[in-house]
Design a protein around this motif. Structure first.
Motif, mmCIF file in Angstrom:
data_model
loop_
_atom_site.group_PDB
_atom_site.id
_atom_site.type_symbol
_atom_site.label_atom_id
_atom_site.label_comp_id
_atom_site.label_asym_id
_atom_site.label_seq_id
_atom_site.Cartn_x
_atom_site.Cartn_y
_atom_site.Cartn_z
ATOM 1 N N ASP A 1 32.452 -26.929 -32.550
ATOM 2 C CA ASP A 1 31.526 -27.835 -33.227
ATOM 3 C C ASP A 1 32.152 -29.218 -33.411
ATOM 4 O O ASP A 1 31.454 -30.216 -33.518
ATOM 5 N N LEU A 2 33.489 -29.257 -33.434
ATOM 6 C CA LEU A 2 34.165 -30.547 -33.548
ATOM 7 C C LEU A 2 34.502 -31.129 -32.180
ATOM 8 O O LEU A 2 34.268 -32.299 -31.910
ATOM 9 N N THR A 3 35.083 -30.284 -31.312
ATOM 10 C CA THR A 3 35.570 -30.797 -30.027
ATOM 11 C C THR A 3 34.475 -30.868 -28.980
ATOM 12 O O THR A 3 34.658 -31.496 -27.941
ATOM 13 N N GLY A 4 33.372 -30.210 -29.225
ATOM 14 C CA GLY A 4 32.323 -30.191 -28.227
ATOM 15 C C GLY A 4 32.547 -29.130 -27.159
ATOM 16 O O GLY A 4 31.815 -29.071 -26.176
ATOM 17 N N GLY A 5 33.562 -28.323 -27.355
ATOM 18 C CA GLY A 5 33.802 -27.207 -26.433
ATOM 19 C C GLY A 5 34.008 -27.658 -25.004
ATOM 20 O O GLY A 5 34.609 -28.692 -24.753
ATOM 21 N N TYR B 1 44.004 -27.297 -23.167
ATOM 22 C CA TYR B 1 42.727 -27.172 -22.457
ATOM 23 C C TYR B 1 41.957 -25.950 -22.946
ATOM 24 O O TYR B 1 40.757 -26.010 -23.204
ATOM 25 N N GLN B 2 42.697 -24.836 -23.087
ATOM 26 C CA GLN B 2 42.050 -23.609 -23.556
ATOM 27 C C GLN B 2 41.625 -23.740 -25.013
ATOM 28 O O GLN B 2 40.546 -23.305 -25.399
ATOM 29 N N VAL C 1 37.878 -23.375 -27.511
ATOM 30 C CA VAL C 1 37.683 -22.214 -28.373
ATOM 31 C C VAL C 1 37.678 -22.588 -29.850
ATOM 32 O O VAL C 1 36.798 -22.190 -30.614
ATOM 33 N N ILE C 2 38.659 -23.378 -30.235
ATOM 34 C CA ILE C 2 38.807 -23.704 -31.647
ATOM 35 C C ILE C 2 37.829 -24.797 -32.057
ATOM 36 O O ILE C 2 37.796 -25.867 -31.466
#
Lengths: 318, 257
Positions: A134-138, A125-126, A130-131
């Motif tokens: 731009d890919l995960t959509g934050g 979840y964290q 963070v990582i």
């Protein structure tokens, strides 16, 4: 643990025919509820393979479901990969990542296993926020992910098809000696080792099967919703819903988790008009508790008991 | 040591022992559970292990099976070191044990319990091959289960039946060396006779055995040789009569008269 008889096949067939005819009988709204029940059933079956049978309670299943969901969402949404390719890849990634991350967890027992898996879910979840946002959509996740089918009826058939394929294949797999060995681990792991079997290998394999089902469910789920939000996915309530579905349905069976998933989904849905808030969870918790106290083996066992009683009465009449 | 003759001749011929334990030490923190134990068992021999409660007999079994790891020392099976092997690998080498407290699979019937013992340690074969009910029944009958016991669950069985079940599951792994822990505890006179006959059958078939028992009267006819131990160390070794005649054994094990 006994063989497969014609009666089993007949019961599955009746169930499948009933479910295939369901869109003719109920409203689209109900159908949408059934879709959620189908997905919950998939997750519950996945959880049951490792936790219901071996007794290693996983609190981290959203971690596996999340890997499946995120992988296919990122591949198809960000890189334009066709869904036919991104879903199988997502399942593979779930199995590999799941195995790698859970390898240390397999070495610890009991509540420690549960804690380690819970930690993985929280970590995931964290991390997705963070990582590479731009890919995960934050935090906001992604929306506009490709959907596989349009309309309630098509989506219903898709989710039911997936669920029934998984359920029947897991049911067959668990009928083999592999299923017996997993249940034996849940009863007494030392004795399984004392029978000359590598319990680590058995648990690892069970975990990979569980991860495969979770990845498959997660991937199809995200393509059904068309969006993904980390807060809803990596939620402790989500874990509990899966676990409660298995427990009230009947752990260590395949029909049990399905039964539990449907029961729970419809219970929550019918309570919604009366209790729109979180109070619903209070009611469902109480009902789950009562069922669990009455019959720890769950609804499945209650049905089986009635069935046996009925057969005894029938036998007495003739 | 009167029974030395046969052993000595074998050792002179440089025949390897079925199981050899050398300078085995096991410490639990500061407690020495096994203190420099060394002994051998030859192929087909039956060794009795006696000693008061807490002498460390069960610890020896756990060390031989790899359920506990020794602090130092070695365990060899036909001259090959097995200390590094995991429990299931040792079982595949033909070493198996029963437990003082039987550990059945509670939600499985007698035949299903035996089925687990018969499983190959290969997941693919486990899935693809069907169980062998004939072999399950054969094993159940060999330890004295009647047909109407086959579908009983452990909760419906007496302690004697549970020991039989444990023995059947152990035999299912096809061992050549069996470690039997308190096989007579809690059994009726009739059951003891039955169990003794079963053990004798296995002995005649050439099975190597180490038997732990407090029931010395029942144990005596089942063993070729005895080792008495206390505080994790060997007190006396030799024929059963010699061991029982040993003063230290009389003092520690039987108590002063």
């Amino acid at each position: 643990m006994t063989g497969i008889s014609w009666r089993h096949v007949a019961l599955w067939a009746v169930f499948i025919i009933f479910m295939l005819l369901l869109p003719e009988m109920v409203s689209k709204g109900t159908l949408r509820t059934v879709i959620f029940a189908n997905f919950l059933a998939i997750f519950a079956i996945s959880w049951d393979v490792i936790s219901g049978r071996t007794g290693y309670i996983s609190f981290g299943h959203p971690f596996l479901i999340g890997i499946g969901a995120y992988t296919t969402a990122i591949l198809s949404y960000r890189f334009g990969m066709p869904v036919g390719l991104s879903i199988p890849l997502a399942v593979c990634v779930t199995m590999v990542a799941g195995t790698l991350f859970f390898l240390p967890a397999l070495r610890v027992k009991g509540s420690y296993f549960a804690l380690v898996t819970l930690a993985f879910m929280e970590l995931m979840y964290q991390l997705v926020q963070v990582i590479r946002p731009d890919l995960t959509g934050g935090t906001r996740g992604m929306s506009g992910v490709t959907t596989l089918a349009r309309g309630a009826v098509n989506n219903y058939y898709l989710s039911f098809g997936l669920m029934i394929v998984i359920a029947v294949s897991m049911w067959v797999l668990m009928k083999t000696r592999f299923g017996t060995a997993l249940s034996a681990i849940g009863m007494n792991e030392e004795s399984v080792r004392g029978s000359g079997l590598s319990t680590t290998r058995l648990k690892l394999f069970a975990f990979m099967v569980s991860a495969m089902v979770a990845g498959l469910g997660g991937a199809f789920y995200v393509h059904y919703l068309g969006s993904i939000a980390p807060r809803a996915l990596f939620d402790i309530n989500f874990v509990f819903t899966i676990i409660v579905a298995v427990l009230i349905g009947g752990a260590s069976t395949i029909v049990g988790p399905m039964l539990g998933a449907f029961f729970l989904t419809f219970l929550l849905e019918y309570l919604r008009p009366y209790l729109p808030g979180a109070e619903r969870y209070f009611i469902y918790g109480s009902i789950a508790l009562v069922i669990y106290m009455y019959q720890p083996k769950g609804l499945y066992e209650i049905v089986m008991q009635q069935w046996r009683k009925y057969r005894v009465v029938k036998a007495g009449e003739t | 040591m009167a029974e030395v003759s046969r052993r000595k001749s074998r050792r002179d011929l440089n025949v390897s022992h079925h199981l050899e334990v050398n300078n085995l030490v096991k410490m639990f923190g500061g407690l020495i559970a096994t203190n420099e134990m060394s002994f051998q068992v030859d192929e087909g021999e039956s060794l009795g292990l006696i000693g008061p409660n807490g002498a460390g007999k069960t610890t020896i079994f756990s060390l031989i099976m790899g359920e506990l790891r020794q602090t130092s020392g070695s365990i060899t099976c036909f001259d090959s070191e097995i200390s590094h092997l995991q429990t299931h690998e040792r079982i595949q080498r033909g070493i198996s044990r029963t437990y003082q407290v039987p550990r059945p699979f509670a939600d499985m019937n007698v035949l299903e319990n035996i089925r687990v013992g018969l499983m190959p340690d290969n997941i693919w074969q486990m899935i693809m091959r069907r169980p062998d009910p004939e072999r399950e029944i054969e094993l159940a009958q060999s330890v004295g289960f009647a047909e109407n016991d086959f579908l009983r669950h452990p909760s419906e069985l007496s302690i004697g039946d549970l020991r039989k079940l444990e023995l059947a599951r152990t035999l299912a792994t096809d061992p050549s060396l069996m470690l039997l822990d308190e096989v007579f505890a809690g059994l009726t006179v009739a059951e003891i006779a039955q169990m003794a006959e079963l053990i004798n059958q296995k002995r005649e078939a050439g099975m190597t055995m180490i038997i732990v028992s407090h029931d010395l009267k029942s144990l005596e006819p089942l063993i070729d040789r005895a080792i008495a131990m206390n505080y994790g160390a060997i007190v006396a070794e030799g024929s059963f009569a010699d061991v029982m005649a040993d003063e230290q054994v009389r003092a520690t094990y039987l108590g002063d008269e």
